[in-house]
Design a protein around this motif. Structure first.
Motif, short mmCIF file in Angstrom:
data_model
loop_
_atom_site.label_atom_id
_atom_site.label_comp_id
_atom_site.label_asym_id
_atom_site.label_seq_id
_atom_site.Cartn_x
_atom_site.Cartn_y
_atom_site.Cartn_z
N GLY A 1 69.98 5.06 72.06
CA GLY A 1 69.49 5.53 70.83
C GLY A 1 69.44 4.57 69.66
N ALA A 2 70.52 3.52 69.58
CA ALA A 2 70.62 2.61 68.44
C ALA A 2 69.36 1.52 68.74
N ALA A 3 69.24 1.19 69.89
CA ALA A 3 68.19 0.28 70.25
C ALA A 3 66.83 0.92 69.87
N ARG A 4 66.52 2.09 70.05
CA ARG A 4 65.37 2.57 69.66
C ARG A 4 65.16 2.84 68.23
N LEU A 5 66.29 3.23 67.65
CA LEU A 5 66.13 3.21 66.00
C LEU A 5 66.01 1.89 65.59
N LEU A 6 66.49 0.65 65.62
CA LEU A 6 66.41 -0.44 65.23
C LEU A 6 64.94 -0.93 65.71
N ALA A 7 64.55 -0.87 66.94
CA ALA A 7 63.22 -1.20 67.29
C ALA A 7 62.11 -0.44 66.54
N ALA A 8 62.24 0.61 66.04
CA ALA A 8 61.44 1.44 65.19
C ALA A 8 61.20 0.81 63.81
N ARG A 9 62.25 0.02 63.34
CA ARG A 9 62.12 -0.83 62.20
C ARG A 9 62.37 -2.08 62.35
N ALA B 1 60.13 -4.67 62.08
CA ALA B 1 59.31 -5.45 61.00
C ALA B 1 60.26 -5.63 59.96
N GLN B 2 61.32 -4.50 59.54
CA GLN B 2 62.11 -4.91 58.17
C GLN B 2 63.59 -5.41 58.57
N LEU B 3 63.80 -5.63 60.11
CA LEU B 3 65.22 -5.90 60.58
C LEU B 3 65.43 -7.36 60.18
N PRO B 4 66.37 -7.54 59.29
CA PRO B 4 66.86 -9.00 58.85
C PRO B 4 67.92 -9.74 59.91
N GLY B 5 67.04 -10.06 61.22
CA GLY B 5 68.02 -10.80 61.90
C GLY B 5 67.76 -10.04 63.41
N THR B 6 68.75 -10.49 64.27
CA THR B 6 68.49 -10.07 65.80
C THR B 6 69.89 -9.18 66.25
N VAL B 7 69.48 -8.44 67.08
CA VAL B 7 70.71 -7.68 67.51
C VAL B 7 70.63 -7.70 69.09
N VAL B 8 71.80 -8.04 69.66
CA VAL B 8 72.00 -8.07 71.28
C VAL B 8 72.58 -6.80 71.58
N ASP C 1 62.71 0.82 78.25
CA ASP C 1 61.42 0.42 78.56
C ASP C 1 60.35 0.52 77.22
N GLY C 2 59.74 -0.15 76.91
CA GLY C 2 58.59 -0.04 75.87
C GLY C 2 59.08 -0.30 74.52
N LEU C 3 60.26 -0.94 74.43
CA LEU C 3 60.74 -1.18 72.75
C LEU C 3 60.63 -2.43 72.61
#
Length: 398
Positions: A111-119, A121-128, A43-45
């Protein structure tokens, strides 16, 4: 982007989540409490979240601020019907147990979702992020594919990764290999039917018990003499029962179940076709009817060679000489295989054996998993996704 480190993840939060999940395990495809805990943790990500129709799955999509492909990260969610005997302060007491580490898998993927969500703006694509019930024999991965997890982002992933913990591998080791990683699994049900009768007069009928015993022994000889050692199979007779209700009554029928594991379609086909015929022939030789039913389950887990080279490049950077390249695949099975049939990717094992060596084996009531590296678990998943989206992580030219 300088890469994810273990310190990026909030270890205390991940450990607390893991232990809460461990204390309240659920089995199979219907995991309402587990699903609720995962949803709360996400929640909140700012993720696009959907839940399953026929199972309590969670699919979460993170869209980055920069264009790029799609990568899938997967965790399983279910526990085993094992009464826990670890004595841990957060041990389960409901007759089920996370004896395969799926509680760590969920916490690591959160934890991975939180790390990637924190970045983002710079994430070059989409993660499922794929949170899957029913890995322990219920084919939850296949069901999630049928419900559309591979199309959740609007286009198919270019790669899929999963990290599986192992409580018998020393903490901090990373283990994988290209090609076949884990075996397929299927079952052969055999029913031997005789006539029953008085235990004092077996010659008056046809006793299926010694016939079943011959089938069991012949099964072991079949594997040793018909299966090539370079392309192995393991066949284990795991269940035997008869319909005799008293010690002085000959059984009229005996039921067997054989668990079959193989690493190639050719060897599996040999077992599937010839072992039932052998059982039928043995039954006929002793005047008993034999019926068989072959039940196919998980396919071979195959790590894509090119993707695994990418993954190994990341592992070598992070773990150095603690990376283990398996010379041979294992004979356990894993329904991440269904994803890897559709999407090139890699399964990695991460050692989490307690330093005091007190853990029992995987799937046992004494299995203990060290959760002090959950931040590294999360960082590794995030790093694999980011590198693939950015087109990095491939092996350097030699």
């Amino acid at each position: 982007m300088t890469g994810f480190t273990a310190g990026d993840a909030a270890l205390a939060d991940l450990v607390a989540l893991r232990r809460a999940l461990h204390a309240h395990p659920e089995v199979g495809l219907d995991l309402p409490r587990t699903q609720a805990a995962v949803l709360t943790a996400l929640d909140g990500l700012g993720l696009e979240i959907t839940t399953g129709d026929g199972l309590t799955s969670v699919t979460a999509v993170l869209r980055g601020g920069r264009p790029g492909p799609v990568v899938l990260l997967r965790s399983d969610m279910d526990a085993l019907p094992v009464l826990e005997a670890t004595g841990l302060p957060f041990a389960a007491a409901n007759g089920a147990m996370h004896a395969c580490g799926h509680d760590l898998h969920m916490a690591g993927l959160v934890g991975a979702a939180r790390l990637l969500a924190a970045r983002r703006a710079q994430l070059p694509g989409t993660v499922v992020f794929m949170f899957q019930p029913g890995e322990e024999g219920y084919a939850g991965g296949r069901l999630m594919i049928e419900e559309g997890v591979l199309d959740a982002a609007g286009e198919r992933p270019v790669a899929a990764y999963a990290v599986h913990v192992d409580c018998v591998t020393p903490k901090g080791r990373a283990v994988t290999r290209p090609g076949p990683m884990m075996s397929s699994v299927s079952a052969l049900h055999i029913r031997v039917t005789g006539t029953g009768g008085h235990a004092a007069y077996p010659h008056h009928g046809f006793d299926p018990v010694p016939v079943a015993a011959e089938i069991i022994l012949a099964t072991q000889s079949f594997v040793a003499r018909r299966i090539p050692v370079a392309d192995p199979a393991v066949v284990s007779v795991t269940r035997v029962s008869s319909d005799s209700a008293a010690g002085n009554v000959l059984a009229a029928s005996v039921s067997l179940e054989a668990n079959i594991r193989a690493l190639s379609p050719a060897t599996l086909a040999l077992v599937r076709d010839e072992l039932p015929a052998l059982a039928v022939t043995l039954g006929e030789a002793h005047g008993c009817a034999v019926d068989t039913e072959y039940v196919e389950s998980y396919p071979v887990t195959v790590n894509d060679p090119a993707e695994t080279e990418r993954v190994l490049a990341v592992l070598d950077e992070r773990y150095g000489d603690r990376v283990v390249r398996l010379p041979f695949p294992g004979m356990a099975s894993e329904d991440f295989a269904y994803v890897l049939e559709k999407v090139p990717g890699t399964l990695v094992f991460l050692g989490v054996r307690p330093e005091d060596g007190t853990s029992g084996p995987m799937h046992s009531d004494r299995a203990v998993f060290d959760d002090s590296r959950l931040d590294e678990h999360a960082a590794l998943l995030a790093e694999l996704a980011w590198r693939r989206l950015a087109g990095r992580g491939a092996p350097r030219p030699r």
